[in-house]
Design a protein around this motif. Sequence first.
Motif, short mmCIF file in Angstrom:
data_model
loop_
_atom_site.label_atom_id
_atom_site.label_comp_id
_atom_site.label_asym_id
_atom_site.label_seq_id
_atom_site.Cartn_x
_atom_site.Cartn_y
_atom_site.Cartn_z
N ALA A 138 -13.74 31.86 -10.81
CA ALA A 138 -12.67 31.33 -11.65
C ALA A 138 -13.21 30.74 -12.96
O ALA A 138 -12.69 31.01 -14.03
N LEU A 178 -12.40 22.28 -8.52
CA LEU A 178 -11.46 23.00 -7.66
C LEU A 178 -10.03 22.84 -8.15
O LEU A 178 -9.26 23.80 -8.20
N HIS A 231 -17.79 30.32 0.42
CA HIS A 231 -16.42 30.59 -0.01
C HIS A 231 -16.06 29.72 -1.22
O HIS A 231 -15.43 30.19 -2.17
N LYS A 242 -8.34 31.04 -10.44
CA LYS A 242 -8.52 31.83 -9.23
C LYS A 242 -9.15 31.00 -8.16
O LYS A 242 -9.96 30.15 -8.43
N GLU A 300 -8.59 26.52 -9.04
CA GLU A 300 -8.04 27.20 -7.88
C GLU A 300 -6.61 27.66 -8.12
O GLU A 300 -5.82 26.98 -8.77
N ARG A 318 -1.99 29.73 -3.73
CA ARG A 318 -2.74 30.18 -2.55
C ARG A 318 -2.96 29.02 -1.60
O ARG A 318 -3.38 27.95 -1.98
N GLN A 328 -17.99 31.04 -4.34
CA GLN A 328 -17.43 32.30 -4.84
C GLN A 328 -16.14 32.05 -5.61
O GLN A 328 -15.92 32.61 -6.69
N LYS A 329 -15.29 31.19 -5.04
CA LYS A 329 -13.99 30.91 -5.66
C LYS A 329 -14.15 30.20 -7.00
O LYS A 329 -13.56 30.59 -8.01
N HIS A 381 -4.82 26.77 0.72
CA HIS A 381 -6.23 26.44 0.80
C HIS A 381 -6.68 26.55 2.25
O HIS A 381 -6.00 26.08 3.15
#
Length: 239
Positions: A232, A183, A224, A239, A187, A191, A227-228, A193
């Motif tokens: 990425a 992460l 979620h 991402k 990530e 953004r 997917q993230k 979290h």
Amino acid sequence: MNNLMPHPDQPERNVLASLSLPGRAGKPSVDDIYPRIFDAILEQRIAPASRFTEESLGDVFGVSRSIIRRVLARLSHQQVVILRPNHRPQVAAPDLEQTRQILHARRLAEQTLVRLACKAPQPKDLQRLRDLIERERQCLDRGERGPAIRLSGEFHLQLATMAGNAPLAQFLGNLVPLTSLALARHEIKSRRHCAWQEHLAIVDAMERGSVDQALQLMSEHLDHLEQKLLMAAGTGTSK
């Protein structure tokens, strides 16, 4: 892989300085030093070219090499740091397939753990979860991304402890830190979290005794996350 070895450049000295515990009375313990090093890894202040030794880390914290070895052994047990004889420690870098497998294993484990934790949750245990969520939220408000990611993982580990199944909790304990590492690497930093809001919804459902809703919320939360991270890692973007 990221190496932890000494480096003479000024940026490396700045990283070392940032790890220290200013104003602390007495010698710091393993539990004091562990989150400082893990947070630095998650925040990528310990970057791919960063190099440290047990001795240099011991100097920063004012402790013996044996204490640093215990910290690194803990990170190694969690598979965050790779330790090999006659080699300097390295920070793990899970690839796409490893990340996919980790998330699949977590889904299988956490659905069972949530069901077990919902059987008879104690108010003190639910409060521990809420305290972790609040600390995570405060870290995000202060822009402390590394500690927020670590606390997000600790929420899942605390929930596993509540379930009362030690082998399953230990299994999850080997997966959550690696997820935190993935992460942190992928990530989008700008953004906000949303993990803490999703965690809070899960605790609220547990407190109401809504087992099915808690399971659904955990499944959506892991969806979620998957997917993230997979998007990425697969595209090579943050991402």
